[in-house]
Design an enzyme around this catalytic site. Structure first.
Site, PDB file in Angstrom:
ATOM      1  N   ASP A  90      80.110 -22.896 -60.599  1.00 14.23           N
ATOM      2  CA  ASP A  90      80.674 -24.034 -60.903  1.00 14.23           C
ATOM      3  C   ASP A  90      80.178 -25.274 -61.691  1.00 14.23           C
ATOM      4  OD1 ASP A  90      82.485 -26.472 -60.566  1.00 14.23           O
ATOM      5  OD2 ASP A  90      81.879 -26.898 -58.327  1.00 14.23           O
ATOM      6  N   SER A  93      79.582 -29.138 -60.282  1.00 10.65           N
ATOM      7  CA  SER A  93      78.839 -29.379 -58.920  1.00 10.65           C
ATOM      8  C   SER A  93      77.626 -28.910 -59.076  1.00 10.65           C
ATOM      9  CB  SER A  93      79.552 -29.279 -57.597  1.00 10.65           C
ATOM     10  OG  SER A  93      79.445 -27.627 -57.455  1.00 10.65           O
ATOM     11  N   ASN A  95      75.256 -27.988 -55.894  1.00  7.18           N
ATOM     12  CA  ASN A  95      74.689 -27.441 -54.742  1.00  7.18           C
ATOM     13  C   ASN A  95      74.883 -25.996 -54.490  1.00  7.18           C
ATOM     14  OD1 ASN A  95      74.777 -30.366 -53.990  1.00  7.18           O
ATOM     15  ND2 ASN A  95      73.188 -29.729 -52.716  1.00  7.18           N
ATOM     16  N   TRP A  97      75.835 -23.151 -51.703  1.00  4.06           N
ATOM     17  CA  TRP A  97      76.003 -23.035 -50.262  1.00  4.06           C
ATOM     18  C   TRP A  97      76.814 -21.868 -50.056  1.00  4.06           C
ATOM     19  CZ3 TRP A  97      80.649 -23.013 -47.722  1.00  4.06           C
ATOM     20  CH2 TRP A  97      81.841 -23.382 -48.190  1.00  4.06           C
ATOM     21  N   TYR A 133      86.084 -31.822 -49.157  1.00  5.57           N
ATOM     22  CA  TYR A 133      86.983 -31.374 -50.027  1.00  5.57           C
ATOM     23  C   TYR A 133      88.339 -32.158 -49.800  1.00  5.57           C
ATOM     24  CZ  TYR A 133      84.626 -26.866 -50.173  1.00  5.57           C
ATOM     25  OH  TYR A 133      83.709 -25.821 -50.570  1.00  5.57           O
ATOM     26  N   ASP A 272      84.216 -28.217 -67.129  1.00  3.96           N
ATOM     27  CA  ASP A 272      83.980 -27.713 -65.762  1.00  3.96           C
ATOM     28  C   ASP A 272      84.644 -26.420 -65.575  1.00  3.96           C
ATOM     29  OD1 ASP A 272      83.413 -27.554 -62.925  1.00  3.96           O
ATOM     30  OD2 ASP A 272      85.217 -28.990 -62.691  1.00  3.96           O
ATOM     31  N   THR A 275      87.174 -26.311 -62.449  1.00  6.70           N
ATOM     32  CA  THR A 275      88.563 -26.832 -62.429  1.00  6.70           C
ATOM     33  C   THR A 275      89.416 -25.919 -63.067  1.00  6.70           C
ATOM     34  OG1 THR A 275      87.772 -29.006 -62.105  1.00  6.70           O
ATOM     35  CG2 THR A 275      89.948 -28.818 -63.140  1.00  6.70           C
TER      36      THR A 275
END
Ligand SMILES: *[C@@H]1O[C@H](CO)[C@@H](O)[C@H](O)[C@H]1NC(C)=O
Ligand SMILES: *[C@@H]1O[C@H](CO)[C@@H](O)[C@H](O)[C@H]1NC(C)=O
Length: 379
Positions: A90, A93, A95, A97, A133, A272, A275
């Protein structure tokens, strides 16, 4: 001798270029439709593409959208011995996880979960992390471990281990997210994966590039440390970033047949991979959908007749003076229930998001070396 040199340099090159294949798989929309839950789901959680970007919509430090059409993901592993996960790569963003064995949510029953006790290199922290979210949240804690991405081994990578996840995650194929944006927007100031790749000297150039295949399930990839010239034709056009948060650039205009239909007078656009559509202010997007002959339904989808796709006009995005054109056949998606355009309105937010509908047309180079985005026509 010459051959030896050529072979050696090819070998040297291939050693520093690390390709992660991306699978183009089922979207949350498809999975929810199969279960007969789609209509209710969308009513309950209307799509808000800006949840991910605009801090005014965010409940906590980092947010992710409830985009139901994301379809690309790849495999990474964490720990010693390695535990495998599918993640969404992505660029919107920062991070990393994955679900953990401490998570009892429904979403953790049908996804891979990381067990820190099975990893000899895991180091825990007492720091919590949370990602909001549009449909619920992921909360958990941060730890450090060895992460393998496309044959690159990153030591001491900080990442989030989920302890609870919103029910929406149950309907997503990927287990977690690997963020490729800047450290400045990373939740809990966790160092992003690509920053560690650069600082640990694991990539030959401080850039990564993305190719998204439109037709087949395979063939898409993220390439760390290089550019694969066999996946584009013509020149690469370089566009300097206007911010070091997201991959944000200046857009001059959006035009159809020479008429400005959006982004009049200039605007900001974010490239992005996380998206699926091209997102813009609703007034501009309504205008574009009208131009291409689409009617917008109550869910915000631009509906067109599949038989009209060939005659739909090209839409041109001018970025830093260069033009990038997308034909109807590329911005329209055909599914079992008909055809929709890849243009979605975001309300009154001024900036645009150039998502997968755009990226499929253009090979994208995300250059941290000189903070620019390179775009070339995808082969
Ligand atoms: C950024 O670097 C690339 C090479 O990696 C170069 O070709 C390009 O001109 C540079 N772009 C800008 C905007 O400085
Ligand atoms: C495009 O513009 C030209 C003149 O500028 C016009 O003749 C033509 O009909 C337009 N095409 C469409 C699809 O609007």
């Amino acid at each position: 001798m010459k051959l030896a040199i050529v072979l050696f340099s090819l070998l040297a090159l291939s050693e520093c270029l690390h390709k992660v294949p991306l699978i183009k798989g089922k979207t949350a929309r498809m999975i929810l439709k199969e279960k007969g839950l789609w209509e209710d789901f969308r009513k309950k959680y209307p799509y808000n593409p800006m949840v991910k970007f605009d801090p005014r919509f965010a409940v906590s430090a980092e947010s992710l959208t409830n985009d139901a059409d994301l379809e690309y993901y790849g495999v990474i592993s964490i720990g010693t011995p390695p535990q495998s996960f599918t993640v969404m790569f992505d660029s919107g963003s920062s991070n990393l996880w994955v679900p953990s064995t401490y998570c009892n949510s429904q979403a953790c029953t049908n996804h891979n979960t990381f067990n820190p006790q099975d990893s000899s290199t895991f180091q825990s922290t007492s720091q919590s992390v949370s990602v909001q979210y549009g449909t619920g949240s992921m909360t958990g804690f941060l730890g450090y471990d060895t992460v393998q991405v496309g044959g690159i081994t990153i030591s001491n990578q900080i990442f989030g281990l989920s302890e609870s996840e919103g029910s929406y995650m149950y309907y997503l194929v990927p287990d977690g997210i690997l963020g490729l944006a800047f450290p400045s927007i990373s939740s809990s100031s966790a160092t992003p994966v690509f920053d560690n790749m650069m600082s640990q000297g694991l990539v030959s150039e401080d850039l990564f590039s993305v190719y998204l295949s439109s037709d087949s399930e395979s063939g898409s990839f993220v390439l760390f440390g290089g550019i694969d010239s066999s996946y584009y034709t013509g020149n690469i056009y370089w566009i300097p970033l206007s911010a070091e948060t997201y991959w944000e650039i200046n857009m001059d205009s959006v035009t159809i047949n020479g008429t400005v239909v959006g982004c009049s007078g200039g605007c900001q656009a974010i490239v992005d991979t996380g998206t699926s559509h091209i997102i813009g202010p609703t007034s501009d997007i309504d205008n574009i959908n009208q131009w291409v002959g689409a009617t917008v339904d109550q869910n915000g989808d631009g509906i067109v007749s599949c038989s009209n796709v060939q005659s739909m006009p090209d839409v041109t995005f001018t970025l830093n003076g260069y033009t990038f054109t997308i034909p109807g056949s590329s911005y329209v998606t055909e599914s079992s229930d008909g055809c929709t355009t890849g243009f979605t309105g975001s309300g009154s937010t001024e900036f645009w998001i150039l998502g997968d509908v755009f990226i499929r047309e253009f090979y994208v180079i995300f250059n941290r070396g000189n903070n620019s985005v390179g775009l070339a026509v995808a082969a």
